[in-house]
Design a protein around this motif. Structure first.
Motif, PDB file in Angstrom:
ATOM      1  N   LEU A 232       0.832  -1.201   0.000  1.00 13.31           N
ATOM      2  CA  LEU A 232       0.000   0.000   0.000  1.00 13.31           C
ATOM      3  C   LEU A 232       0.870   1.256   0.000  1.00 13.31           C
ATOM      4  N   ILE A 233       0.590   2.178  -0.917  1.00 19.00           N
ATOM      5  CA  ILE A 233       1.243   3.482  -0.956  1.00 19.00           C
ATOM      6  C   ILE A 233       0.160   4.547  -0.967  1.00 19.00           C
ATOM      7  N   VAL A 234       0.221   5.463  -0.012  1.00 20.84           N
ATOM      8  CA  VAL A 234      -0.816   6.482   0.145  1.00 20.84           C
ATOM      9  C   VAL A 234      -0.176   7.857   0.254  1.00 20.84           C
ATOM     10  N   LEU A 235      -0.745   8.830  -0.449  1.00 22.08           N
ATOM     11  CA  LEU A 235      -0.358  10.231  -0.306  1.00 22.08           C
ATOM     12  C   LEU A 235      -1.463  10.952   0.445  1.00 22.08           C
ATOM     13  N   TRP A 236      -1.090  11.900   1.314  1.00 22.02           N
ATOM     14  CA  TRP A 236      -2.106  12.606   2.083  1.00 22.02           C
ATOM     15  C   TRP A 236      -1.670  14.022   2.410  1.00 22.02           C
ATOM     16  N   GLN A 237      -2.648  14.803   2.855  1.00 23.60           N
ATOM     17  CA  GLN A 237      -2.418  16.140   3.393  1.00 23.60           C
ATOM     18  C   GLN A 237      -3.119  16.220   4.738  1.00 23.60           C
ATOM     19  N   SER A 238      -2.501  16.923   5.684  1.00 26.37           N
ATOM     20  CA  SER A 238      -3.103  17.040   7.010  1.00 26.37           C
ATOM     21  C   SER A 238      -3.151  18.498   7.447  1.00 26.37           C
ATOM     22  N   THR A 239      -4.170  18.820   8.218  1.00 24.10           N
ATOM     23  CA  THR A 239      -4.349  20.168   8.751  1.00 24.10           C
ATOM     24  C   THR A 239      -4.731  20.057  10.214  1.00 24.10           C
ATOM     25  N   ILE A 240      -4.104  20.872  11.049  1.00 22.05           N
ATOM     26  CA  ILE A 240      -4.481  20.919  12.456  1.00 22.05           C
ATOM     27  C   ILE A 240      -5.783  21.712  12.561  1.00 22.05           C
ATOM     28  N   THR A 241      -6.851  21.042  12.928  1.00 19.87           N
ATOM     29  CA  THR A 241      -8.162  21.696  13.002  1.00 19.87           C
ATOM     30  C   THR A 241      -8.461  22.224  14.401  1.00 19.87           C
ATOM     31  N   GLU A 242      -7.880  21.628  15.400  1.00 15.90           N
ATOM     32  CA  GLU A 242      -7.940  22.129  16.774  1.00 15.90           C
ATOM     33  C   GLU A 242      -6.504  22.163  17.274  1.00 15.90           C
ATOM     34  N   PRO A 243      -6.015  23.333  17.724  1.00 13.27           N
ATOM     35  CA  PRO A 243      -4.595  23.463  18.059  1.00 13.27           C
ATOM     36  C   PRO A 243      -4.069  22.316  18.914  1.00 13.27           C
ATOM     37  N   LEU A 244      -2.859  21.877  18.583  1.00 16.06           N
ATOM     38  CA  LEU A 244      -2.190  20.868  19.395  1.00 16.06           C
ATOM     39  C   LEU A 244      -1.515  21.561  20.576  1.00 16.06           C
ATOM     40  N   PHE A 245      -1.459  20.863  21.696  1.00 19.09           N
ATOM     41  CA  PHE A 245      -0.802  21.410  22.876  1.00 19.09           C
ATOM     42  C   PHE A 245       0.308  20.465  23.323  1.00 19.09           C
ATOM     43  N   LYS A 246       1.472  21.058  23.572  1.00 21.44           N
ATOM     44  CA  LYS A 246       2.622  20.290  24.036  1.00 21.44           C
ATOM     45  C   LYS A 246       3.158  20.947  25.291  1.00 21.44           C
ATOM     46  N   ARG A 247       3.684  20.090  26.185  1.00 21.75           N
ATOM     47  CA  ARG A 247       4.312  20.562  27.409  1.00 21.75           C
ATOM     48  C   ARG A 247       5.705  19.974  27.487  1.00 21.75           C
ATOM     49  N   PHE A 248       6.655  20.749  27.987  1.00 23.01           N
ATOM     50  CA  PHE A 248       8.008  20.232  28.104  1.00 23.01           C
ATOM     51  C   PHE A 248       8.108  19.103  29.129  1.00 23.01           C
ATOM     52  N   ASN A 249       7.098  18.978  29.998  1.00 11.90           N
ATOM     53  CA  ASN A 249       7.146  17.891  30.978  1.00 11.90           C
ATOM     54  C   ASN A 249       6.441  16.635  30.476  1.00 11.90           C
ATOM     55  N   CYS A 250       6.116  16.602  29.186  1.00 14.84           N
ATOM     56  CA  CYS A 250       5.497  15.419  28.581  1.00 14.84           C
ATOM     57  C   CYS A 250       6.047  15.245  27.181  1.00 14.84           C
ATOM     58  N   ARG A 251       6.418  14.031  26.807  1.00 13.39           N
ATOM     59  CA  ARG A 251       7.042  13.826  25.501  1.00 13.39           C
ATOM     60  C   ARG A 251       6.036  13.600  24.375  1.00 13.39           C
ATOM     61  N   TRP A 252       4.741  13.609  24.691  1.00 16.49           N
ATOM     62  CA  TRP A 252       3.717  13.443  23.664  1.00 16.49           C
ATOM     63  C   TRP A 252       2.882  14.711  23.531  1.00 16.49           C
ATOM     64  N   ILE A 253       2.231  14.858  22.407  1.00 19.82           N
ATOM     65  CA  ILE A 253       1.202  15.879  22.265  1.00 19.82           C
ATOM     66  C   ILE A 253       0.056  15.489  23.196  1.00 19.82           C
ATOM     67  N   VAL A 254      -0.456  16.436  23.976  1.00 16.24           N
ATOM     68  CA  VAL A 254      -1.448  16.077  24.987  1.00 16.24           C
ATOM     69  C   VAL A 254      -2.879  16.406  24.584  1.00 16.24           C
ATOM     70  N   LYS A 255      -3.027  17.235  23.541  1.00 15.93           N
ATOM     71  CA  LYS A 255      -4.382  17.657  23.182  1.00 15.93           C
ATOM     72  C   LYS A 255      -4.384  18.180  21.754  1.00 15.93           C
ATOM     73  N   GLY A 256      -5.554  18.145  21.103  1.00 16.62           N
ATOM     74  CA  GLY A 256      -5.697  18.698  19.762  1.00 16.62           C
ATOM     75  C   GLY A 256      -6.117  17.667  18.743  1.00 16.62           C
ATOM     76  N   ARG A 257      -6.493  18.158  17.551  1.00 22.60           N
ATOM     77  CA  ARG A 257      -6.968  17.277  16.492  1.00 22.60           C
ATOM     78  C   ARG A 257      -6.326  17.630  15.149  1.00 22.60           C
ATOM     79  N   VAL A 258      -6.083  16.594  14.376  1.00 22.14           N
ATOM     80  CA  VAL A 258      -5.500  16.742  13.038  1.00 22.14           C
ATOM     81  C   VAL A 258      -6.400  16.028  12.035  1.00 22.14           C
TER      82      VAL A 258
END
Length: 300
Positions: A232-258
């Protein structure tokens, strides 16, 4: 006799034609189900790939800022953990001037950080100035660098686009433009993700302190990519529809939608994927929703 032979032949042909029509209808119905499964899988793979890329390259932002106070904040990313395992080499490119400076993070044959991930190879960043100063740029490239078993390639560029301030004046904002140019994540199987993005990262909390662990950032922007997974080969485009939130005390994105849409797919298609990073908890779980069906995934 000749007439009877023709009638018999016609009956046989009619019988086989009926079988062919039944078989064709069955095959068409079966193919419709298969097409839906393929559509779902292609959309899920594209959203998963965008999420994986987001997390890995987001970690590079934390590492670039966290090397030390001279080039950034110091103490974030791999440097904010108990076992910061890379050997750090500092090269003044216009000595004795402090900048530009090249900093090489050498993980050698491999070392496992406190986050549980194995890194090996080199991450090389050139800073034009301290990243907290408006106008400063940090450009990162890679030399045989692996995140676990995934080879990381491309260029990661951070530009401080904050409002310039005068001496002894506290910053009114802290804003970065972050670009991933021809990023590529390659798996041992030969599967890969190609990813390019332009994001804006704005600090919304922690400006008044020197402690990086209370810093919170909001991320907006868009990306595009191509993924190969098996046949399978797929091409895509993504847009952040709800802002992502990151904290330096967490290594993952904690909130938001793409929102991820495959190339050549109608925007009203049911096969548009929405990746939800959660409600603010620090964890490696996210949910992809496609055509009303949700899939929980684990982030790297």
């Amino acid at each position: 006799m000749k007439s009877r032979f023709n009638l018999t032949q016609l009956a046989v042909l009619s019988f086989f034609f009926s079988l062919l029509m039944i078989s064709s209808c069955q095959k068409e119905n079966s193919q419709t189900g298969t097409d839906e499964q393929q559509e779902m899988e292609a959309s899920k793979v594209s959203s998963e790939s965008d999420g994986e890329s987001e997390i890995i390259f987001n970690g590079l932002f934390d590492d670039a800022i966290g090397v030390n106070d001279e080039v950034g904040i110091g103490g974030t990313g791999v440097f904010g953990r108990v076992t910061a395992c890379p050997d750090v080499t500092v090269v003044r490119l216009n000595a004795p001037a402090p900048f530009p400076v090249k900093i090489i993070l050498d993980y050698g044959a491999g070392c496992t950080g406190n986050d549980g991930h194995l890194r090996r190879g080199k991450v090389i960043t050139i800073y034009t100035g301290r990243l907290l100063v408006p106008g400063s740029v940090a450009t990162t490239t890679f030399d045989g660098f692996y995140f676990d078993s995934t080879k990381v390639e491309g260029t990661h560029k951070i530009t401080n686009i904050s409002t310039p301030v005068t001496a002894n004046t506290p910053p009114v904002d802290r804003k970065f433009k972050v670009e991933v140019i021809n990023g590529k994540l390659t798996k041992p199987s030969g599967n890969f993700i190609e990813w390019s993005s332009i994001k804006e990262i704005v600090q919304i909390e922690g400006l008044g302190t020197i402690i990086p662990l209370d810093d919170i950032f909001k991320i907006t922007g868009a990306a595009n990519g191509r993924v190969k997974r098996g046949n399978l080969i797929v091409l895509w485009q993504s847009t952040i529809t709800e802002p992502l939130f990151k904290r330096f005390n967490c290594r993952w994105i904690v909130k938001g939608r793409v929102r991820t849409i495959r190339a050549n797919t109608n925007t009203n298609s049911p096969w548009v994927a929405v990746l939800d990073f959660g409600a603010g908890n620090c964890d490696n779980q996210a949910v992809i929703t496609i055509n009303g069906v949700s899939h929980q995934i684990t982030l790297p």
